[in-house]
Design an enzyme around this catalytic site. Structure first.
Site, PDB file in Angstrom:
ATOM      1  CG  ASP A  16      30.243 -57.682  13.324  1.00  0.00           C
ATOM      2  OD1 ASP A  16      30.783 -56.555  13.415  1.00  0.00           O
ATOM      3  OD2 ASP A  16      29.259 -58.017  14.006  1.00  0.00           O
ATOM      4  CG  HIS A  33      38.164 -50.824  11.084  1.00  0.00           C
ATOM      5  ND1 HIS A  33      37.128 -51.733  11.167  1.00  0.00           N
ATOM      6  CD2 HIS A  33      37.812 -49.784  11.889  1.00  0.00           C
ATOM      7  CE1 HIS A  33      36.190 -51.267  11.974  1.00  0.00           C
ATOM      8  NE2 HIS A  33      36.583 -50.092  12.436  1.00  0.00           N
ATOM      9  CG  LEU A 127      35.594 -65.041  -6.733  1.00  0.00           C
ATOM     10  CD1 LEU A 127      36.005 -66.089  -5.696  1.00  0.00           C
ATOM     11  CD2 LEU A 127      35.817 -63.661  -6.124  1.00  0.00           C
TER      12      LEU A 127
END
Ligand code: IPE
Ligand code: IPE
Ligand code: MG
Length: 242
Positions: A16, A33, A127
């Site tokens: 955020d 972004h 991962l």
């Protein structure tokens, strides 16, 4: 600080503050972004090197369609580029990638890019990286309940046999353990419809740092904070209480 620090197996992050980060610099939100996407790429490798096994990030919520059309299309463009450029990097880094969320509302080329990325990286073991796109936890639960209800209707399942495990197994996160640590950046302290069912016993960590500035040092601070928590799962796990 303890010597043997606990490393969370599964870390979830609500990315955020991209917009506020850009605005503070007098730049357009969409620039925030773009930088946010770079920060994701970097943190992935850091997380893997720390020994985190699962990293799940909230990239676009079912409610984010309510943003102006220009921002939604910029976000979709960034996601498209991210998904496409991820195959090579994920193969190099031994990262398995997957996407959670409702895909049918995404453009067909994004759906294709998701499928390609998931297929290409399915065998990687370093991962597991999960990206939530058009994800909303309530939507995910509704979809799971519909699947289970259909089995009841077909006579394959009795309502009294529905279990917590069955619900978990019908969520988009069926192949993931519940998150141990949930991080949210840029000062907000809410879930915004992310992993509601899965976070029943997750530890929360909030920071004022905006997502594009979240780096190795920030992740280490979150992991250290987690290491000092006393998880009790409703029992008495504290040494002094045992
Ligand atoms: C997070 O940054 C990215 C998405 C939700 C897609 P925001 O765009 O929410 O940034 P702020 O909260 O407006 O600063
Ligand atoms: C949550 O962030 C969604 C994502 C990070 C993708 P938002 O910025 O959309 O959440 P609210 O609106 O502040 O709750
Ligand atoms: Mg926000």
């Amino acid at each position: 600080m303890e010597e043997n620090k606990k490393i969370p197996q599964h870390v979830a992050i609500i990315l955020d503050g991209n917009g506020r980060w850009a605005k503070a610099k007098g730049l357009p939100r969409n620039y925030g972004h773009k930088q946010g996407a770079k920060a994701v790429e970097d943190i992935l490798v850091v997380a893997r090197d720390m020994g985190i096994k699962y990293l799940t990030v909230y990239a676009f919520s079912t409610e984010n369609w309510n943003r102006p059309e220009t921002e939604v299309s910029a976000l979709m463009m960034i996601l498209r580029q991210y998904l496409k450029s991820s195959i090579k990097k994920s193969m190099k880094n031994n990262v398995r990638c997957q996407v959670i969320g409702e895909r049918s509302k995404l453009s067909s080329d994004i759906q294709d890019a998701i499928n390609e990325l998931e297929t290409a990286t399915a065998g990687n073991t370093g991962l597991t990286f999960t990206i939530a796109i058009n994800y909303g936890s309530r939507d995910e639960i509704v979809r799971a309940v519909r699947k289970i209800a259909a089995e009841c209707e077909d006579g394959k399942l009795k309502p009294e046999d529905i279990s917590e495990e069955m619900i978990s197994n019908n969520l988009d996160t069926a192949n993931l353990p519940d998150p141990d640590l949930m991080i949210r950046t840029c000062g907000e302290q809410r879930l915004s419809n992310f992993l509601l069912w899965q976070c029943a016993y997750t530890e929360f960590y909030y920071t004022d740092i905006a997502w594009p500035d979240f780096d190795e040092k920030q992740l280490q601070m979150a992991v250290d904070a987690y290491g000092n928590r006393n998880r009790k799962f409703g029992g008495l796990k504290n040494d002094s209480e045992a």
